[in-house]
Scaffold this motif. Structure first.
Motif, mmCIF file in Angstrom:
data_model
loop_
_atom_site.group_PDB
_atom_site.id
_atom_site.type_symbol
_atom_site.label_atom_id
_atom_site.label_comp_id
_atom_site.label_asym_id
_atom_site.label_seq_id
_atom_site.Cartn_x
_atom_site.Cartn_y
_atom_site.Cartn_z
ATOM 1 N N GLN A 67 21.505 10.171 -75.584
ATOM 2 C CA GLN A 67 20.871 8.868 -75.689
ATOM 3 C C GLN A 67 19.887 8.695 -74.533
ATOM 4 O OE1 GLN A 67 23.562 5.537 -76.111
ATOM 5 N NE2 GLN A 67 25.067 6.748 -77.210
ATOM 6 N N GLU A 68 18.953 7.794 -74.726
ATOM 7 C CA GLU A 68 18.016 7.463 -73.658
ATOM 8 C C GLU A 68 18.760 6.841 -72.490
ATOM 9 O OE1 GLU A 68 13.991 4.732 -72.941
ATOM 10 O OE2 GLU A 68 15.158 4.542 -74.789
ATOM 11 N N GLU A 69 18.432 7.273 -71.279
ATOM 12 C CA GLU A 69 19.047 6.720 -70.071
ATOM 13 C C GLU A 69 17.980 6.055 -69.213
ATOM 14 O OE1 GLU A 69 21.321 9.576 -67.946
ATOM 15 O OE2 GLU A 69 22.607 10.104 -69.653
ATOM 16 N N TRP A 70 18.326 4.906 -68.647
ATOM 17 C CA TRP A 70 17.414 4.197 -67.766
ATOM 18 C C TRP A 70 17.886 4.337 -66.321
ATOM 19 C CZ3 TRP A 70 16.158 -1.134 -70.562
ATOM 20 C CH2 TRP A 70 15.489 -0.843 -71.764
ATOM 21 N N ASN A 71 17.042 3.949 -65.393
ATOM 22 C CA ASN A 71 17.399 4.001 -63.975
ATOM 23 C C ASN A 71 18.214 2.790 -63.545
ATOM 24 O OD1 ASN A 71 16.068 6.455 -63.512
ATOM 25 N ND2 ASN A 71 14.107 5.414 -63.266
ATOM 26 N N SER A 72 18.499 1.894 -64.483
ATOM 27 C CA SER A 72 19.292 0.705 -64.183
ATOM 28 C C SER A 72 20.560 0.728 -65.020
ATOM 29 C CB SER A 72 18.482 -0.558 -64.482
ATOM 30 O OG SER A 72 18.066 -0.557 -65.840
ATOM 31 N N ASN A 73 21.416 -0.285 -64.834
ATOM 32 C CA ASN A 73 22.672 -0.378 -65.553
ATOM 33 C C ASN A 73 22.815 -1.754 -66.191
ATOM 34 O OD1 ASN A 73 23.263 2.087 -64.103
ATOM 35 N ND2 ASN A 73 23.964 0.806 -62.404
ATOM 36 N N TYR A 74 23.649 -1.862 -67.202
ATOM 37 C CA TYR A 74 23.988 -3.176 -67.754
ATOM 38 C C TYR A 74 24.662 -4.009 -66.671
ATOM 39 C CZ TYR A 74 22.987 -2.597 -72.755
ATOM 40 O OH TYR A 74 22.364 -2.465 -73.963
ATOM 41 N N MET A 75 24.486 -5.294 -66.720
ATOM 42 C CA MET A 75 25.168 -6.205 -65.801
ATOM 43 C C MET A 75 25.699 -7.377 -66.606
ATOM 44 S SD MET A 75 21.835 -7.674 -63.741
ATOM 45 C CE MET A 75 20.321 -8.131 -64.590
ATOM 46 N N TRP A 76 26.741 -8.031 -66.070
ATOM 47 C CA TRP A 76 27.405 -9.125 -66.767
ATOM 48 C C TRP A 76 28.134 -9.992 -65.755
ATOM 49 C CZ3 TRP A 76 28.398 -3.956 -67.082
ATOM 50 C CH2 TRP A 76 29.582 -3.503 -66.509
ATOM 51 N N LEU B 148 30.224 -8.960 -75.468
ATOM 52 C CA LEU B 148 29.970 -9.285 -74.063
ATOM 53 C C LEU B 148 28.511 -9.687 -73.848
ATOM 54 C CD1 LEU B 148 30.962 -9.137 -71.042
ATOM 55 C CD2 LEU B 148 30.056 -6.787 -71.059
ATOM 56 N N PRO B 149 28.246 -10.875 -73.288
ATOM 57 C CA PRO B 149 26.860 -11.243 -72.956
ATOM 58 C C PRO B 149 26.403 -10.476 -71.712
ATOM 59 C CG PRO B 149 28.367 -13.006 -72.342
ATOM 60 C CD PRO B 149 29.189 -11.964 -73.019
ATOM 61 N N CYS B 150 25.580 -9.468 -71.928
ATOM 62 C CA CYS B 150 25.141 -8.605 -70.841
ATOM 63 C C CYS B 150 23.688 -8.224 -71.071
ATOM 64 C CB CYS B 150 26.014 -7.339 -70.776
ATOM 65 S SG CYS B 150 26.038 -6.402 -72.324
ATOM 66 N N ILE B 151 23.089 -7.586 -70.085
ATOM 67 C CA ILE B 151 21.683 -7.203 -70.208
ATOM 68 C C ILE B 151 21.414 -6.016 -69.298
ATOM 69 C CG2 ILE B 151 20.875 -8.729 -68.358
ATOM 70 C CD1 ILE B 151 18.381 -9.286 -70.094
ATOM 71 N N ILE B 152 20.497 -5.143 -69.718
ATOM 72 C CA ILE B 152 20.026 -4.031 -68.898
ATOM 73 C C ILE B 152 18.507 -4.106 -68.861
ATOM 74 C CG2 ILE B 152 20.019 -2.437 -70.875
ATOM 75 C CD1 ILE B 152 20.704 -0.177 -68.910
ATOM 76 N N LEU B 153 17.937 -3.832 -67.696
ATOM 77 C CA LEU B 153 16.497 -4.027 -67.485
ATOM 78 C C LEU B 153 15.805 -2.729 -67.103
ATOM 79 C CD1 LEU B 153 16.878 -7.229 -65.300
ATOM 80 C CD2 LEU B 153 16.280 -7.165 -67.717
ATOM 81 N N LYS B 154 14.521 -2.642 -67.460
ATOM 82 C CA LYS B 154 13.689 -1.510 -67.066
ATOM 83 C C LYS B 154 12.338 -2.036 -66.625
ATOM 84 C CE LYS B 154 11.987 3.007 -68.586
ATOM 85 N NZ LYS B 154 11.942 3.987 -69.703
ATOM 86 N N GLY B 155 12.036 -1.834 -65.344
ATOM 87 C CA GLY B 155 10.782 -2.322 -64.779
ATOM 88 C C GLY B 155 10.780 -2.092 -63.284
ATOM 89 N N ASP B 156 9.690 -1.627 -62.732
ATOM 90 C CA ASP B 156 9.617 -1.321 -61.299
ATOM 91 C C ASP B 156 10.005 -2.524 -60.447
ATOM 92 O OD1 ASP B 156 8.794 1.207 -61.930
ATOM 93 O OD2 ASP B 156 6.648 0.783 -61.672
ATOM 94 N N GLY B 157 10.988 -2.309 -59.566
ATOM 95 C CA GLY B 157 11.396 -3.355 -58.635
ATOM 96 C C GLY B 157 12.274 -4.438 -59.218
ATOM 97 N N ASN C 177 17.617 -3.411 -60.074
ATOM 98 C CA ASN C 177 18.843 -3.420 -59.277
ATOM 99 C C ASN C 177 19.683 -4.670 -59.585
ATOM 100 O OD1 ASN C 177 20.853 -3.240 -57.392
ATOM 101 N ND2 ASN C 177 19.504 -3.050 -55.623
ATOM 102 N N PRO C 178 20.897 -4.510 -60.166
ATOM 103 C CA PRO C 178 21.719 -5.685 -60.481
ATOM 104 C C PRO C 178 22.083 -6.519 -59.259
ATOM 105 C CG PRO C 178 22.536 -3.735 -61.630
ATOM 106 C CD PRO C 178 21.510 -3.259 -60.655
#
Length: 243
Positions: free
Chosen positions: A42-51, A145-154, A157-158
């Motif tokens: 699967q595609e992996e991002w440099n960030s993680n889901y947060m909740w 679970l209400p959560c979100i993962i983000l992709k964008g410079d800067g 970081n959760p």
């Protein structure tokens, strides 16, 4: 006296048998001959889901209770769990030196507010202008679970975000590095598929061996070729034979 000695001996024998049975218990993941089939990439991002802290445990509890009910097993779960909530808010202040593209993934409904203004977005992404901005994500779910993962410079970081369930009390979100795949949310079932191959085949009744590496089952219309030697890792094969 003899009865007492026999009783003690019997208890010792039963205990010994139980301990031996526990030692011999089979665990596929501890067997070197078992092959764990890797999950599709699967595609992996440099960030993680947060909740919101405690919410993942709450939804895990909900899943366990649901599975237990479906299996008609009365199982109690010790400890105190947070009550689950189907809404969470994530916010932070940012300062960009240039325009920046921001993407996100998560459950059903996610609404983004920039400087208090609701944004109309497509494909869960937006281009943010340079300068200071106040970001607020509202995540609403039905039964997950209400959560979100983000992709964008800067902005990935959760620890630089805050989370709330009522927009009054804010906290640092929970997160974990294992949840870095946008297509797999933290409360999704984590399944492991293992291929267990036989060490030995003992033909019985209407079965007979074929050479040194196969066995024929039935009236000759079909056969199954299996490894017959202990430790042989040849996969199970099926072929159709002429009548």
């Amino acid at each position: 006296m003899n009865k007492r000695l026999k009783l003690i001996a019997g208890i010792f024998w039963i205990t010994t048998i139980n301990c031996y049975a526990q030692i011999k218990e089979f665990d596929p993941l501890l067997d070197s001959k078992v092959t764990v089939i890797p999950a599709p990439s699967q595609e992996e991002w440099n960030s993680n889901y947060m909740w919101y802290p405690g919410q993942l445990a709450a939804f895990y509890q909900q899943q366990s209770a649901k599975i237990s009910k479906e299996r008609c097993v009365n199982v109690g779960y010790p400890g105190k769990f947070f009550a689950k909530n189907n809404r969470a808010y994530f916010k932070r202040e940012i300062k960009l030196h240039k325009e920046n593209n921001l993407r996100w993934e998560g459950p059903s409904d996610i609404i983004l507010y920039v400087n208090g203004i609701k944004q109309s977005t497509t494909n869960k992404q937006i281009t943010l202008p340079a300068g200071k901005s106040s970001l607020l994500f509202e995540v609403i779910t039905n039964d997950s679970l209400p959560c979100i993962i983000l992709k964008g410079d800067g902005m990935e970081n959760p620890n630089e975000w805050q989370v709330s369930m009522d927009k009054n009390y804010w906290s640092i979100p929970e997160s974990a590095s294992m949840y870095n795949k946008p297509a797999t949310r933290p409360d999704a079932p984590q399944n492991i598929i293992a291929q267990i191959k036989p060490q030995e085949i003992l033909p019985m009744r209407n079965a007979k061996t074929i050479g040194t590496d196969g066995v024929q089952i039935g009236n000759g219309k079909s056969s199954v070729s299996c490894p017959l030697k202990p430790g042989d890792s040849t996969p199970l094969k099926h072929s159709t034979m002429p009548p």
